[in-house]
Design a protein around this motif. Structure first.
Motif, short mmCIF file in Angstrom:
data_model
loop_
_atom_site.label_atom_id
_atom_site.label_comp_id
_atom_site.label_asym_id
_atom_site.label_seq_id
_atom_site.Cartn_x
_atom_site.Cartn_y
_atom_site.Cartn_z
N GLN A 83 -27.07 28.39 -13.45
CA GLN A 83 -25.84 28.33 -13.10
C GLN A 83 -24.84 27.47 -13.62
N ALA A 84 -25.20 26.34 -14.16
CA ALA A 84 -24.20 25.70 -15.06
C ALA A 84 -24.15 26.29 -16.15
N TRP A 85 -24.86 26.94 -17.04
CA TRP A 85 -24.33 27.42 -18.18
C TRP A 85 -23.41 28.69 -17.57
N GLU A 86 -23.64 29.54 -16.84
CA GLU A 86 -22.75 30.65 -16.46
C GLU A 86 -21.49 30.00 -15.94
N GLY A 87 -21.39 28.75 -15.51
CA GLY A 87 -20.14 28.28 -14.92
C GLY A 87 -19.42 27.60 -16.29
N ALA A 88 -20.13 27.29 -17.36
CA ALA A 88 -19.39 26.63 -18.49
C ALA A 88 -19.06 27.81 -19.64
N VAL A 89 -20.00 28.62 -19.63
CA VAL A 89 -19.57 29.50 -20.69
C VAL A 89 -18.36 30.52 -20.49
N PRO A 90 -17.44 30.85 -21.50
CA PRO A 90 -16.23 31.84 -21.26
C PRO A 90 -16.56 32.93 -20.90
N THR A 91 -17.91 33.61 -21.33
CA THR A 91 -18.23 35.09 -20.83
C THR A 91 -18.77 34.98 -19.44
N GLY A 92 -19.25 33.93 -19.02
CA GLY A 92 -19.69 33.78 -17.67
C GLY A 92 -21.17 34.56 -17.60
N ARG A 93 -21.78 34.55 -18.50
CA ARG A 93 -22.86 35.12 -18.39
C ARG A 93 -24.03 34.47 -19.54
N MET A 94 -25.32 34.67 -19.51
CA MET A 94 -26.06 34.60 -20.74
C MET A 94 -26.29 35.76 -21.45
N GLY A 95 -26.78 35.49 -22.70
CA GLY A 95 -26.98 36.51 -23.78
C GLY A 95 -28.07 37.30 -23.12
N THR A 96 -28.13 38.80 -23.87
CA THR A 96 -28.99 39.60 -23.49
C THR A 96 -29.69 40.18 -24.87
N PRO A 97 -30.87 40.62 -24.82
CA PRO A 97 -31.45 41.30 -25.79
C PRO A 97 -30.66 42.46 -26.62
N ALA A 98 -29.80 43.21 -25.87
CA ALA A 98 -28.89 44.11 -26.37
C ALA A 98 -27.84 43.38 -27.41
N ASP A 99 -27.39 42.18 -26.82
CA ASP A 99 -26.22 41.38 -27.57
C ASP A 99 -26.88 40.97 -29.00
N LEU A 100 -28.45 40.46 -28.80
CA LEU A 100 -28.72 40.01 -30.20
C LEU A 100 -29.04 41.12 -30.94
N ILE A 101 -29.51 42.48 -30.47
CA ILE A 101 -29.55 43.71 -31.39
C ILE A 101 -28.28 44.02 -32.12
N GLN A 102 -27.23 44.02 -31.23
CA GLN A 102 -25.96 44.25 -31.83
C GLN A 102 -25.53 43.44 -33.25
N ALA A 103 -25.92 41.99 -32.85
CA ALA A 103 -25.80 41.09 -34.01
C ALA A 103 -26.46 41.30 -35.14
N ILE A 104 -27.94 41.92 -34.97
CA ILE A 104 -28.63 42.16 -36.20
C ILE A 104 -28.08 43.34 -36.59
N GLU A 105 -27.78 44.24 -35.85
CA GLU A 105 -27.22 45.72 -36.66
C GLU A 105 -25.93 45.26 -37.22
N TYR A 106 -25.07 44.45 -37.01
CA TYR A 106 -23.87 44.07 -37.64
C TYR A 106 -24.30 43.46 -38.84
#
Length: 108
Positions: free
Chosen positions: A61-84
């Motif tokens: 809850q603290a993370w999601e309240g502090a981070v501008p995107t309002g959410r945690m990272g997902t495996p899909a986010d990591l996969i996109q970064a690796i693909e980039y």
């Protein structure tokens, strides 16, 4: 071209210094020393996983309240970064930060 993990290149002479040095400086040094092999890193923020919300509800809850995107990272986010990084053949010595913008906020 064969990609190598950090574990596969640690037999280089300068690798033992990584424990006492800044990882970003190590990354840049490796990018220069190992060229034309590309060396990049991904620095992760809080990544969602099964059971995390139940095990650490106040932290999530603290993370999601502090981070501008309002959410945690997902495996899909990591996969996109690796693909980039795999596709960006001119990128080397880069530290890609995946933290939903937290490190860009004031006070971080």
């Amino acid at each position: 071209f064969k990609q190598k993990t950090a574990y596969e290149i640690v037999d280089c002479d300068w690798s033992s210094d990584v424990c006492s040095s800044d990882l970003s400086a190590y990354l840049r040094t490796a990018a220069v020393e190992l060229a034309p092999t590309r060396v990049n890193s991904i620095r992760l923020g809080l990544m969602d996983r099964s059971g995390l919300r139940e095990q650490w509800p106040t932290g999530v809850q603290a993370w999601e309240g502090a981070v501008p995107t309002g959410r945690m990272g997902t495996p899909a986010d990591l996969i996109q970064a690796i693909e980039y990084l795999n596709a960006a053949s001119w990128v080397t010595g880069a530290e890609l930060v995946l933290d939903g913008g937290l490190s860009a906020t004031a006070g971080w």
